[in-house]
Enzyme design. Structure first.
Site, mmCIF file in Angstrom:
data_model
loop_
_atom_site.group_PDB
_atom_site.id
_atom_site.type_symbol
_atom_site.label_atom_id
_atom_site.label_comp_id
_atom_site.label_asym_id
_atom_site.label_seq_id
_atom_site.Cartn_x
_atom_site.Cartn_y
_atom_site.Cartn_z
ATOM 1 N N HIS A 71 109.916 -69.087 -6.870
ATOM 2 C CA HIS A 71 110.849 -68.001 -6.542
ATOM 3 C C HIS A 71 110.075 -66.795 -5.996
ATOM 4 O O HIS A 71 110.431 -66.224 -4.956
ATOM 5 C CB HIS A 71 111.642 -67.616 -7.794
ATOM 6 C CG HIS A 71 112.549 -66.457 -7.610
ATOM 7 N ND1 HIS A 71 113.907 -66.603 -7.413
ATOM 8 C CD2 HIS A 71 112.321 -65.115 -7.587
ATOM 9 C CE1 HIS A 71 114.458 -65.413 -7.288
ATOM 10 N NE2 HIS A 71 113.515 -64.490 -7.390
ATOM 11 N N GLU A 72 109.005 -66.417 -6.690
ATOM 12 C CA GLU A 72 108.213 -65.257 -6.254
ATOM 13 C C GLU A 72 107.480 -65.543 -4.939
ATOM 14 O O GLU A 72 107.318 -64.646 -4.117
ATOM 15 C CB GLU A 72 107.224 -64.830 -7.351
ATOM 16 C CG GLU A 72 107.879 -64.405 -8.656
ATOM 17 C CD GLU A 72 108.975 -63.361 -8.513
ATOM 18 O OE1 GLU A 72 108.884 -62.484 -7.625
ATOM 19 O OE2 GLU A 72 109.934 -63.420 -9.304
ATOM 20 N N HIS A 75 109.740 -64.705 -2.052
ATOM 21 C CA HIS A 75 109.687 -63.275 -1.725
ATOM 22 C C HIS A 75 108.430 -62.986 -0.895
ATOM 23 O O HIS A 75 108.491 -62.317 0.145
ATOM 24 C CB HIS A 75 109.602 -62.421 -3.000
ATOM 25 C CG HIS A 75 110.863 -62.331 -3.784
ATOM 26 N ND1 HIS A 75 112.014 -61.770 -3.308
ATOM 27 C CD2 HIS A 75 111.138 -62.704 -5.077
ATOM 28 C CE1 HIS A 75 112.953 -61.805 -4.247
ATOM 29 N NE2 HIS A 75 112.450 -62.377 -5.320
#
Length: 153
Positions: A71-72, A75
């Site tokens: 998920h990170e 980003h």
């Protein structure tokens, strides 16, 4: 995977996941942050740093932790490419789907639910759990507008 891992192993894991799911290397900083309370991790664009909550690795295991890293990384890679890297952006949601990354992380078991008040709708029977007391004369059920009644635990 052990309960806690060294900084070198963490960097290795993040770079390995970045290469496997994004076909791009992770060249910036990643670190554990014990002060994170309500989230599994965060990406700081100004420093191009990923911070991860070690409690998620200890309490929920490797699979959940890898999901947080992915998920990170979504980003991170979108930010570097100049695309929409925030939660509401279409680019971000599409990359989450493409890489099989979770949109949200699970709640930590140790955090526990802080609900101290339970209310039930007289009409539809829906149960509400709240940390704060609710004025039942003023508020009604959000589903059917029925009257709320306090339930004793």
């Amino acid at each position: 995977m052990e309960e806690t891992i060294s900084q070198e192993k963490l960097e290795e894991l993040v770079n390995e996941l970045s290469t496997k799911y994004f076909d791009k290397p992770f060249t910036d900083k990643v670190a554990f942050n014990n002060r994170l309370r309500t989230t599994g991790g965060r990406y700081i664009p100004s420093r191009r740093t990923i911070e991860l909550n070690p409690k998620y690795l200890r309490e929920l295991g490797e699979e959940e932790f890898i999901g947080i890293i992915k998920h990170e990384l979504c980003h991170y890679h979108l930010h570097i490419e100049g695309k929409g890297y925030k939660h509401g952006d279409r680019d971000f949601r599409e990359l989450l789907r493409k890489t099989g990354s979770p949109r949200f992380c699970q709640a930590l078991p140790s955090a526990g639910k802080q609900a101290g008040h339970r209310y039930q709708c007289k009409d539809c029977g829906h149960v509400y759990e709240r940390a704060r007391r609710v004025d039942t004369k003023r508020y009604r059920c959000g589903r059917c507008r029925g009257k709320l009644v306090k339930i004793t635990p």
